[in-house]
Scaffold this motif. Structure first.
Motif, mmCIF file in Angstrom:
data_model
loop_
_atom_site.group_PDB
_atom_site.id
_atom_site.type_symbol
_atom_site.label_atom_id
_atom_site.label_comp_id
_atom_site.label_asym_id
_atom_site.label_seq_id
_atom_site.Cartn_x
_atom_site.Cartn_y
_atom_site.Cartn_z
ATOM 1 N N GLY A 109 -2.985 -1.380 4.039
ATOM 2 C CA GLY A 109 -2.301 -0.963 3.533
ATOM 3 C C GLY A 109 -2.879 -1.748 2.287
ATOM 4 O O GLY A 109 -3.396 -1.736 1.725
ATOM 5 N N LEU A 110 -1.744 -2.479 1.888
ATOM 6 C CA LEU A 110 -1.575 -2.560 0.062
ATOM 7 C C LEU A 110 -1.917 -4.265 0.030
ATOM 8 O O LEU A 110 -2.838 -3.937 -0.997
ATOM 9 C CB LEU A 110 -0.262 -3.008 -0.233
ATOM 10 C CG LEU A 110 -0.024 -4.003 -1.540
ATOM 11 C CD1 LEU A 110 -0.015 -3.501 -2.995
ATOM 12 C CD2 LEU A 110 1.615 -4.632 -1.537
ATOM 13 N N SER A 163 9.805 3.177 5.591
ATOM 14 C CA SER A 163 10.039 1.575 5.649
ATOM 15 C C SER A 163 8.697 1.061 6.638
ATOM 16 O O SER A 163 9.044 1.083 7.483
ATOM 17 C CB SER A 163 11.124 0.358 5.786
ATOM 18 O OG SER A 163 10.905 -0.399 5.422
ATOM 19 N N GLU A 164 7.989 0.104 5.675
ATOM 20 C CA GLU A 164 6.684 -0.535 6.637
ATOM 21 C C GLU A 164 7.777 -1.838 6.214
ATOM 22 O O GLU A 164 6.734 -3.186 7.191
ATOM 23 C CB GLU A 164 5.706 -0.620 5.152
ATOM 24 C CG GLU A 164 5.166 1.114 5.197
ATOM 25 C CD GLU A 164 3.915 0.955 5.541
ATOM 26 O OE1 GLU A 164 3.231 0.191 4.545
ATOM 27 O OE2 GLU A 164 2.924 2.319 4.899
ATOM 28 N N TYR A 195 8.354 -4.074 -5.418
ATOM 29 C CA TYR A 195 7.889 -3.514 -4.807
ATOM 30 C C TYR A 195 9.109 -4.153 -3.374
ATOM 31 O O TYR A 195 9.390 -2.824 -2.241
ATOM 32 C CB TYR A 195 7.010 -4.999 -4.116
ATOM 33 C CG TYR A 195 6.538 -4.575 -3.085
ATOM 34 C CD1 TYR A 195 5.656 -3.999 -2.192
ATOM 35 C CD2 TYR A 195 6.856 -5.761 -1.992
ATOM 36 C CE1 TYR A 195 5.171 -3.407 -1.005
ATOM 37 C CE2 TYR A 195 6.556 -5.740 -0.604
ATOM 38 C CZ TYR A 195 5.709 -4.467 0.093
ATOM 39 O OH TYR A 195 5.241 -5.027 1.263
ATOM 40 N N GLU A 197 9.668 -0.684 -2.557
ATOM 41 C CA GLU A 197 8.111 -0.390 -1.260
ATOM 42 C C GLU A 197 6.784 0.307 -1.920
ATOM 43 O O GLU A 197 5.871 0.975 -1.326
ATOM 44 C CB GLU A 197 8.123 -0.232 -0.162
ATOM 45 C CG GLU A 197 9.525 -1.240 0.786
ATOM 46 C CD GLU A 197 9.825 -0.788 2.165
ATOM 47 O OE1 GLU A 197 8.039 -0.132 3.175
ATOM 48 O OE2 GLU A 197 10.570 -1.146 2.756
ATOM 49 N N MET A 198 7.110 0.140 -3.731
ATOM 50 C CA MET A 198 6.039 0.641 -4.461
ATOM 51 C C MET A 198 5.759 -0.197 -5.038
ATOM 52 O O MET A 198 6.214 -1.294 -5.406
ATOM 53 C CB MET A 198 6.460 1.676 -5.284
ATOM 54 C CG MET A 198 6.984 2.841 -4.999
ATOM 55 S SD MET A 198 7.914 3.978 -6.315
ATOM 56 C CE MET A 198 8.108 5.474 -5.014
ATOM 57 N N GLN A 237 2.241 4.563 1.133
ATOM 58 C CA GLN A 237 2.654 3.572 0.482
ATOM 59 C C GLN A 237 0.636 3.708 -1.421
ATOM 60 O O GLN A 237 1.110 3.418 -2.140
ATOM 61 C CB GLN A 237 1.850 2.224 0.888
ATOM 62 C CG GLN A 237 3.082 1.457 -0.165
ATOM 63 C CD GLN A 237 2.610 -0.002 1.009
ATOM 64 O OE1 GLN A 237 2.708 -0.059 1.381
ATOM 65 N NE2 GLN A 237 4.050 -1.096 0.433
#
Lengths: 358, 293
Positions: free
Chosen positions: A122-123, A354-355, B32, B36-37, B95
């Motif tokens: 992901g991020l 939620s991750e 974040y 969580e962005m 996300q």
């Protein structure tokens, strides 16, 4: 969404979803082959650019749309492919070797960035690839002995079996051929165990792993394959622009590539093509209407990127499935015409997932 | 002696630009942790803050401190509305959709700033421009010192806010567990918008502190990419980590510009970022967190 009722496994892995598709795509191909005969050079050149971005879009779609790994550094692969092509051609290597070689070199670059980023998702992956992209961009600028620095690098015209493939038409037919090959390759990958593994990883890494999929291996393959296809696009891009400048391969290009995938529609090859069409046609249509706009708007320097941004924002907020998703909806509407149900495409309501575990 | 003084000066300069990275990273981390962005437009919000301050201080001719305060307020209001109008609608989407959304917003902000203000580089006068301070023989620019002091003061204020006020504690609660916070009667949605407001305000502070050192233009938001290195170095979940990470990135960047051949300075932050992600993905201060299935 229209889901054909499948009764056989063969139906699921068939190359053509519906037998009739063969004829439609055949007609489309004939039309595309005929376009340079009837249309002006400008449009042929623009279409060639569209094909090149579609190739890169298919490459990124394999990674982002099917494996679920996001890359904000694909401009680097496009750049590596383009520079490999230009440098090898300048050394006198024949064209039929340079193009596969640029794919191969870029593929190795993809594996090289894929392996250290395996544990990320992901991020973090997005940030890591973003900085990989800007490192490669800086290297292309500063490594002057090889890349020519800011002066850029001229690209020699390619010869294939003694025929000079120059000008828009040569690039057009080359890109069309490569695009066909890449789509054929992607379709076949996707119906093989390899592609199935990609999709499984996208849907859930943990369950993919528990079904015996080697995450590290398949993610690396995905990175390498995606990079190699993007490198092919890069090689063609070199011939398209004919003079490489390092600042073409910057963060904005990466964002454009990801926009192709997002606006086109994640998880479908059609989406990659639609996205490339959007990405290449939008500047042209803006140029067409620019003179009719009020002066303060029409002369605005940042008009094009801001419209890109706006469409990207609207697309994510209101049509997360992209152009392809909208197309499916329109198709479904006419297919069950009087029986259209508004709720058929309602998105599953989900709450903040939620991750992290806490 | 000369060399040592030069080095020390480099370190101070680096720490000052690092504080700016740290403050932008602060904004990332704050958002974040709570939602969580990841806000890829944080650097561009800073750019907007800089232009707002330019309007108040240069165009309207207000006092520097008044303009500073008003710029923070306006930018914070902008952040609040941004969450309330746009970002709230994409909660629950993957996300990465949010990442693309904020990237798209960044394009719009850049064009909007160019339209509303200018595409040229501008600047305004601050009390710290072109003045030096002599600390025991070490001559430093007041601009750099003001960045360091301003960052310290801001961190102190925010620390007190988060640990001592009801609202700050409510924000901590909402970012630790949304559902539980709802049950406790905390208006989580408004809290999230306020968190966006705070991080936009912090970005405005960074912008005004940066003003004596750097020109204001629509592309100054690309500093945000360097701030990622700061946030990752700090562990992406730790607020003090973000600021300290920023300082480290800034100092390393200055020193590499001094010791390494030209060209390396531009990529230092990227190399630091990749190295941290590969070698120690949880950052210097982060905790390892496993993903929920």
């Amino acid at each position: 969404m229209r889901r054909p009722f499948k009764t056989l496994y063969e139906q699921d892995i068939r190359f053509w979803r519906q037998p009739s598709a063969r004829w439609w795509y055949g007609l489309l191909l004939i039309a595309l082959c005929a376009i340079p005969l009837i249309s002006g050079e400008f449009y042929v050149g623009e279409l060639a650019g569209l094909f090149i971005f579609a190739i890169a879009g298919v490459g990124l779609m394999l990674l982002t749309g099917y494996t679920g790994l996001v890359s904000l550094g694909h401009s680097a692969f496009l750049g590596i492919g383009a520079y490999t092509e230009a440098i090898l051609l300048a050394r006198g290597v024949p064209f039929y070797i340079t193009l596969p070689a640029s794919a191969l070199v870029t593929g190795f670059a993809g594996v090289a960035i894929g392996i250290p980023t395996l544990r990320m998702s992901g991020l973090y992956l997005a940030i890591a690839t973003l900085s990989f992209g800007s490192i490669v961009g800086t290297v292309l600028q500063k490594w002057e002995t090889v890349t020519g620095g800011f002066d850029g690098l001229p690209v020699k015209a390619p010869y294939l079996f003694g025929v000079k493939l120059d000008g828009p038409e040569g690039v057009y037919y080359m890109s069309l051929l490569v695009l066909l090959f890449v789509i054929w390759l992607a379709l076949n990958v996707l119906r093989s165990p390899l592609g199935r593994a990609f999709v499984a990883i996208r849907d859930s890494e943990v369950s993919a792993q528990s079904m015996g999929i080697n995450l590290a291996l398949y993610k690396t393959i995905s990175f390498g394959l995606s990079a190699a296809i993007t490198g092919l696009a890069g090689g063609l891009f070199a011939h398209y622009v004919r003079h490489l400048a390092p600042d073409a391969f910057d963060v904005l290009l990466s964002i454009q590539l990801v926009t192709i995938v997002f606006v086109g529609g994640l998880g479908s090859l059609h989406g990659a093509i639609f996205g490339a069409m959007f990405m290449r046609l939008l500047p042209q249509s803006i140029a067409l209407i620019r003179d009719d706009l009020p002066n303060w708007l029409g002369r605005m320097p940042g008009l094009e990127p801001s419209i890109f941004g706006l469409i990207l924002v609207l697309c994510i907020m209101y049509e997360p499935m992209g152009i392809n998703g909208r197309w499916m909806k329109v198709k479904a509407y006419f297919k069950n015409f009087p029986m259209h149900k508004a709720s058929a495409f309602r998105r599953q309501k989900s709450y903040a997932k939620s991750e992290r575990l806490r | 002696m000369d060399d040592a003084a030069r080095l020390l000066q480099l370190v101070v300069n680096g720490a000052a630009s690092g504080c700016i990275y740290g403050l932008i990273a602060f904004g990332f981390v704050l958002i974040y942790k709570a939602t969580e962005m990841v806000n890829f437009a944080q650097g561009d919000i800073m750019m907007l803050g800089a232009f707002v301050a330019y309007s108040f201080i240069h165009q309207f001719g207000l006092n520097y401190w008044v303009g500073f305060g008003l710029a923070i307020l306006v930018t914070a209001l902008f952040g609040f509305l941004l969450d309330a109008i746009v970002l709230r609608r994409v909660i629950g989407q993957p996300q990465f959709a949010v990442v693309m959304l904020t990237l798209g917003l960044a394009f719009i902000f850049r064009a909007g700033a160019g339209l509303a203000w200018t595409y040229d580089s501008v600047g305004f006068n601050t009390p710290f421009t072109n003045k030096t301070v002599n600390l025991g023989g070490l001559v430093l620019g007041q601009d750099n010192v003001s960045i360091l002091v301003g960052t310290l003061v801001l961190c102190g204020v925010l620390y007190l806010f988060f640990s001592r006020t009801r609202l700050g504690v409510a924000m901590q609660a909402a970012s630790q567990n949304q559902l539980a916070a709802y049950y406790m009667g905390i208006p989580v949605r408004r809290i999230f918008s306020l968190i966006w407001a705070i991080s936009a305000g912090v970005a405005a502070v960074a912008a005004v502190l940066l003003a004596p050192v750097s020109m204001i233009d629509v592309n100054m938001g690309f500093l945000g990419i360097k701030a990622f290195a700061a946030a990752v170095l700090g562990g992406f979940g730790s607020i003090p980590g973000a600021v300290i990470g920023g300082v480290i990135v800034g100092v390393v960047e200055q020193l590499s510009g001094y010791f390494l051949p030209p060209g390396f300075q531009d990529v230092t932050s990227n190399i630091v970022l990749l190295a941290v992600l590969i070698l120690r993905p949880e950052g210097l201060f982060g905790k390892t967190i496993r993903k929920r299935v």
